[in-house]
Scaffold this motif. Structure first.
Motif, short mmCIF file in Angstrom:
data_model
loop_
_atom_site.label_atom_id
_atom_site.label_comp_id
_atom_site.label_asym_id
_atom_site.label_seq_id
_atom_site.Cartn_x
_atom_site.Cartn_y
_atom_site.Cartn_z
N GLU A 112 47.09 72.99 87.42
CA GLU A 112 47.84 73.07 86.34
C GLU A 112 48.98 74.03 86.44
O GLU A 112 50.12 73.91 85.93
CB GLU A 112 47.02 72.98 85.30
N VAL A 131 52.10 73.55 88.45
CA VAL A 131 53.10 72.61 87.53
C VAL A 131 54.05 73.30 86.47
O VAL A 131 55.18 73.30 86.27
CB VAL A 131 52.17 71.42 86.78
N TYR A 132 52.96 74.03 85.62
CA TYR A 132 53.85 74.98 84.50
C TYR A 132 54.78 75.84 84.86
O TYR A 132 55.65 76.29 84.56
CB TYR A 132 52.45 75.68 83.63
N ASP A 149 56.38 75.55 87.71
CA ASP A 149 57.71 74.84 88.18
C ASP A 149 58.40 74.49 86.75
O ASP A 149 59.50 74.35 86.75
CB ASP A 149 57.07 73.41 88.62
N GLN A 150 57.56 74.02 85.66
CA GLN A 150 58.45 73.68 84.43
C GLN A 150 59.20 74.87 83.71
O GLN A 150 60.37 74.68 83.40
CB GLN A 150 57.38 73.11 83.63
N GLU A 176 62.38 75.07 85.77
CA GLU A 176 63.21 74.16 85.40
C GLU A 176 63.91 74.45 84.05
O GLU A 176 65.02 74.24 84.07
CB GLU A 176 62.38 72.69 85.28
N ILE A 177 63.20 75.00 83.31
CA ILE A 177 63.91 75.42 81.91
C ILE A 177 65.30 76.36 82.29
O ILE A 177 66.30 76.19 81.57
CB ILE A 177 63.18 75.84 81.01
N ASP A 207 67.69 74.38 83.49
CA ASP A 207 68.56 73.78 82.68
C ASP A 207 69.54 74.71 81.68
O ASP A 207 70.72 74.24 81.27
CB ASP A 207 67.65 72.86 81.78
N ALA A 233 65.60 76.38 74.79
CA ALA A 233 64.88 76.88 75.75
C ALA A 233 63.86 78.18 75.42
O ALA A 233 62.70 78.12 76.20
CB ALA A 233 65.97 77.60 76.61
N ALA A 238 60.58 76.16 74.19
CA ALA A 238 59.83 75.45 75.27
C ALA A 238 59.27 76.55 76.14
O ALA A 238 58.24 76.36 76.49
CB ALA A 238 60.93 74.63 76.42
N GLU A 284 55.96 77.45 74.31
CA GLU A 284 54.93 76.28 74.57
C GLU A 284 54.43 76.32 75.94
O GLU A 284 53.11 76.29 76.00
CB GLU A 284 55.74 74.97 74.29
N ILE A 285 55.14 76.37 76.80
CA ILE A 285 54.78 76.20 78.36
C ILE A 285 53.72 77.48 78.62
O ILE A 285 52.90 77.08 79.03
CB ILE A 285 55.69 76.00 79.26
N ARG A 294 50.68 77.12 77.26
CA ARG A 294 49.93 76.22 78.08
C ARG A 294 49.38 76.60 79.39
O ARG A 294 48.06 76.66 79.85
CB ARG A 294 50.52 74.67 78.50
#
Lengths: 369, 660
Positions: free
Chosen positions: A36, A39-40, A42-43, A46-47, A50, A61, A64, A67-68, A71
């Motif tokens: 997990e 992945v987070y 990486d996310q 990614e933000i 972006d 952003a 987000a 939030e991430i 998590r």
């Protein structure tokens, strides 16, 4: 044997696929695997990308990211999963399962289902098969395929038709003869062959269709022997024995001396009671042509006597016996015919095969039993 | 040797699948990495053996080895090579082998590219794949074995069903199976999540692309099958609401819903439990489709053979997998962690709405398909549920869905602004109304519902364009900036727009074809002229021709319009001697998106022939739409970025939005 060797190799490969990770994992370092947290992370990256590309606005952003991040924290808390263990006993059990269970299951399932003894039979190889019966069928199949594609090949149909006729495929033969007529041109022979196939398909009865074909053949060539013979047969089957005899006698008169169908014609003639001189060989008949009626009768009688005496010495000649019986019948000497019959039976009694031939021949003569 | 090797390879694949379905599970329970890794190597080996088995069957068909019963029954030595190959899956046994081969292919792909999955998740997923595979290997080996031999090999085969001797067979079944079986991946992931009792972010990250891929193939497969039926069956119909077609439509509807909910899950960590349920349902419907088509319950072109043992076996598989997975879901779903929250009016909310409509539509199709079957089994009464039922139920469900489609992408994640979205869609709405007025003014005859339906389709298309325009900022920023933004726009956004526009385009095609279709049916003699929709078709000639394994009667039509020659069309009727069957080869003349369609009926004794001529306006849009949808899917799939849905902050800051 090669087959089982290949099977063995395949089985070994399959077993290896199971054993390989079992033997390997202990030594190799644990490969990088997803979780997990990965992945987070990486996310989050990614933000940033972006945001840099202007795809999302800064406040979004930020939201987000929050939030991430939340998590990610939760995931990190859960990450304290139990560590990997290696359970040797289970690995051994798995190895045994692969080494013993897999081959047993495979063979146990394959043997009742498969046919290991059977070689492949691709069509290309089979066409060259040496087996004679097989190859005739093959050839027929090939010719049929060829004609399927080139239906206007009259020569092909002409070649195929008699073969089909001989194989007993009368309906196909009829079709083939019709095509031969259509694409190979009309001849008296083809017409009468078609008629013959038609009557063969009808179980030997010269049907109206068949008769029409023979008549067409005779219109093309009045001397066409097959057409004449079958027209005679038609007459006989209609019960017009005299007409049949007349047709056949005319045919016999015109027949060349060495025609292979003369005996058949003579037999048929004998059957309808026509009095052609059946016993005599064709040469003798030719010789007898110029003789007077009385001389000819004497000559025939002499020949019959010669045949009878020859058969007394050597009784193995079934055809001879049959000819003799027929001769007596034609000459109207039924008693002598019966006598000859008795002698013939006595002569071939020891030989079952000859006896069968004899009885069959007699049946054809209309002399039953 | 090839036949027996292929047979043995299939048996070995079963053996490996059995090991793969047990050992990794034990490994995951014991947390032993070696045992869990067995899943990967066995999945790859299973792919090799199953693939070898499939290749062996292809070779047997190509070399016309009639000692193999399957080849004898479905092949012919004179068949063109392509039909020898496609004939491999043009029959029950071979198509089931293709099914498991694709299943093993997907298993192999997960094994090969699943390095970034948590080890235990991968072990579970591959185990579940292996359960499904084992069941189907057993089914093939026991009830429909393609490798059974004949002791006395015949010299010629019985030929493939002539209707199937078409290029369509090379494309339609493999595509459809890639779609059906592709959903097995999301199913396996769902079951794995239920067994593990947790769904993490890696799960969602994996499921979306796999679902998308399966969905692309299924979309293309259905579209291809529909086009094939259109030109091969000779009636010019493209969708018959036939149970077999419904069997493929249901997984598509459920899969489309799954696609959208998987998106929510990946981007927003929400709708987890629902996504799991959809994964199970989608694959269950795929299995149901396989059952309906393969068991012989339904008679159609697809039912190659009917054998009760097969039906019972598939029914058993169906019960075990659907019943088992749903029971597991019932038992474990409550223990799964719920995901993120969102307001009802938000991107998530709109996707939930989409899911509701899609699943309801799917349920109506399911009822319409199974009810007649059930009724026949229970009472013996035969009823047919056809187009009227589906038009009355499916249609009304799709109208609100289509109205909602353009709104979805306009809404922000977590909390959206419906009014804002509506304002931005104003232009699209006005465009749709204009089209409505124009169509109403121009159209003659046909259903009164057609113009509004076209307007709706235009609204969907314009709506998806509006979404793109909004994102470029076209008309608001200088053109060069807009262009730069367009280039920087993620491909997934383009994909969404294309897929949604494809929906509208297909709808236009459907409405135009069904409403303004004109036809001519009658018998024609040479030199007769038929007039359809402004075209004049003169029957020029009727002649016979010999094909490789058939004979055909060809009719040649000269097509002209307003006295100018347009083209010639040559529909034909083929008769296949080996099967004693005949097929109709329709001739199609494409003019823009419209088509002229000519197919032949029976010839009469006087040298005339029955002819059906249709003019189908915009009929090709029906298939361009799905192709566009699939293209959108490919675009989205090619976008390798992670999907993160940035939520809209709670407080709206309008000037920031404008400054973007």
């Amino acid at each position: 044997m090669t087959l089982w060797f290949v099977f063995a190799l395949m089985t070994v490969a399959a077993i290896f696929a199971v054993l390989w990770p079992l033997g390997r994992a202990g030594s190799a370092a644990r490969p990088r695997q997803g979780s997990e947290a990965v992945v987070y992370k990486d996310q989050l990256a990614e933000i940033e990308r972006d945001l840099a590309a202007g795809l999302i606005a800064a406040p979004e952003a930020e939201a987000a990211r929050v939030e991430i991040g939340r998590r990610l924290l939760a995931a990190a808390g859960n990450e304290a999963a139990p560590a990997d263990r290696s359970s040797l006993n289970w690995r051994r059990a798995a190895a045994v399962l692969a080494l013993v269970g897999l081959p047993l299951a495979a063979i146990g399932l394959y043997v009742p289902l498969g046919s290991p003894g059977m070689p492949d039979a691709p069509l290309a190889l089979r066409s060259r098969a040496p087996d004679m019966a097989q190859s005739l069928e093959n050839m027929v199949a090939q010719v049929e395929q060829h004609l399927e594609r080139n239906p206007t090949d009259g020569r092909g149909w002409t070649v195929l038709a008699p073969v089909l006729q001989r194989l007993g495929r009368y309906d196909d033969a009829v079709r083939a003869y019709r095509n031969a007529l259509a694409y190979g041109g009309e001849t008296a022979e083809r017409r009468s062959d078609l008629g013959e196939a038609l009557s063969a398909a009808a179980g030997g009865v010269v049907t109206a269709d068949a008769k029409a074909e023979f008549e067409r053949a005779r219109a093309l060539n009045a001397d066409e022997p097959k057409a004449n013979y079958f027209l005679g047969l038609a007459a006989e089957q209609d019960g017009r024995k005299d007409d049949a005899a007349a047709i056949w006698r005319a045919l016999l008169a015109k027949a060349p001396a060495d025609a292979p169908w003369r005996p058949l014609l003579q037999t048929s003639l004998a059957r309808v009671g026509g009095s052609a001189a059946p016993v005599v060989s064709d040469d003798s008949i030719a010789a007898a042509k110029d003789m007077s009626e009385g001389d000819r009768g004497a000559m025939i009688r002499a020949m019959v006597e010669r045949l009878a005496s020859r058969l007394k010495q050597n009784g193995d000649d079934v055809d001879g016996w049959l000819r003799l019986v027929r001769a007596y019948l034609v000459m109207g000497e039924r008693d002598k015919a019966k006598g000859a019959l008795g002698d013939a039976r006595g002569a071939v009694a020891n030989d079952a095969e000859r006896l069968r031939q004899l009885n069959e021949g007699l049946k054809n003569l209309g002399l039953d039993g | 040797m090839i036949a027996e090797t292929g047979h043995y390879a299939l048996v070995l694949a079963l053996g490996l699948a059995l090991i793969q379905s047990i050992v990794p599970l034990i490994g995951a329970r014991l947390r032993d990495p070696a045992l869990m890794n067995v899943a990967r190597s066995t999945a790859l080996a299973q792919l090799v053996f199953c693939g070898a088995s499939f290749v062996a069957l292809v070779v047997l068909h190509v070399t016309s080895d009639f000692s193999v019963a399957n080849v004898y029954e479905n092949s012919h030595s004179m068949k063109p090579l392509i039909y020898k190959i496609t004939g491999v899956w043009g029959n029950h046994e071979g198509s089931m082998l293709l099914w498991v081969s694709i299943l093993s292919l997907f298993g192999g792909l997960v094994a090969a590219f699943g390095n970034n999955l948590p080890l235990s998740l991968r072990a579970h997923v591959l185990s579940v794949q292996a359960w499904v595979a084992s069941a189907f290997y057993l089914f093939i080996l026991i009830t429909s074995n393609p490798f059974l031999r004949l002791a006395n090999p015949p010299i010629e085969g019985r030929d493939l069903n002539p209707v199937l001797q078409d290029v369509g067979l090379a494309v339609h079944p493999p595509m459809l199976y890639l779609g059906y079986v592709g959903f097995s991946i999301s199913f396996s992931f769902a079951i794995a999540a239920l067994i593990e009792g947790r769904i993490d972010a890696a799960w969602a990250r994996w499921v979306r692309p796999w679902t998308l891929m399966a969905w692309i193939f299924l979309t293309l497969g259905i579209a291809m099958g529909s086009y094939w039926a259109y030109y091969e069956l000779g009636w010019g119909g493209w969708w018959f609401w036939d149970p077999v077609e419904n069997a493929s439509l249901m997984p598509w509807l459920a899969g489309t819903a799954l696609l959208h909910s998987a998106l929510v899950m990946e981007k927003r960590n929400a709708l987890k439990v629902w996504t799991i349920l959809l994964s199970i349902l989608t694959f269950s419907l795929s299995l149901l489709g396989t059952f309906l088509v393969r068991s012989g319950v339904l008679t159609s072109v697809h039912a190659f053979a009917t054998d009760p043992t097969r039906g019972v076996f598939i029914l058993l598989i169906l019960c075990v997998f659907i019943g088992g997975s749903l029971s597991l879901y019932a038992a474990r779903a409550s223990s799964l962690k719920q995901g993120g929250l969102f307001a009802p009016i938000s991107r998530e909310g709109s996707l939930v709405l989409n899911n509701l409509f899609l699943t309801t539509a799917c349920a109506t199709v399911l009822v319409g398909t199974l009810y007649p079957l059930g009724l026949e089994v229970l009472t013996g009464e035969k009823i047919s549920v056809g187009a009227p039922f589906f038009n009355l139920t499916f249609g009304p469900l799709f109208v609100p869905l289509l109205i909602a489609v353009p709104f979805g992408p306009m809404l922000a994640w977590k909390r959206g602004d419906l009014l804002g979205a509506a304002q931005r869609l104003l232009a699209a709405g006005i465009g749709a109304l204009l089209v409505l007025a124009l169509v109403w003014a121009w159209a003659h005859g046909g259903s009164a519902l057609a113009p509004p339906a076209i307007a709706l389709a235009v609204f969907v298309i314009l709506g998806s364009l509006t979404d793109l325009v909004e994102r470029f900022g076209l008309f608001r920023v200088p053109f060069a900036t807009a262009l730069r933004r367009a280039r920087g726009l993620p491909r997934s956004v383009w994909g969404t727009a294309f897929a949604h526009a494809g929906l509208g385009i297909a709808l236009i095609g459907i409405v135009c074809e069904t409403t303004w279709n004109s036809e001519y049916i009658g018998t024609m003699k040479p030199d007769d002229v038929a007039r359809v929709a402004g075209y004049e078709l003169k029957l020029d000639d009727l002649f016979q021709r010999q094909g490789p394994n058939y004979r055909e009667m060809i009719a040649q039509f000269d097509v002209s319009r307003d006295g100018r020659a347009v083209s010639t069309m040559t529909p034909s009727k083929r008769s296949f001697t080996t099967r004693g069957a005949s097929t109709t080869e329709a001739a199609l003349l494409t003019r823009g998106a419209s088509q002229l369609y000519v197919s032949l009926g029976d010839a009469t004794a006087e040298g005339a022939i029955a002819v059906r001529i249709y003019h189908k306006p915009f009929v090709l849009l029906i298939w361009w739409g799905p192709v566009l949808m699939a293209f959108g899917g490919v675009l989205s799939l090619s976008d390798r970025r992670l999907r993160v849905g940035a939520p809209k902050p709670a407080r709206i800051q309008p000037h920031l939005q404008a400054a973007e």
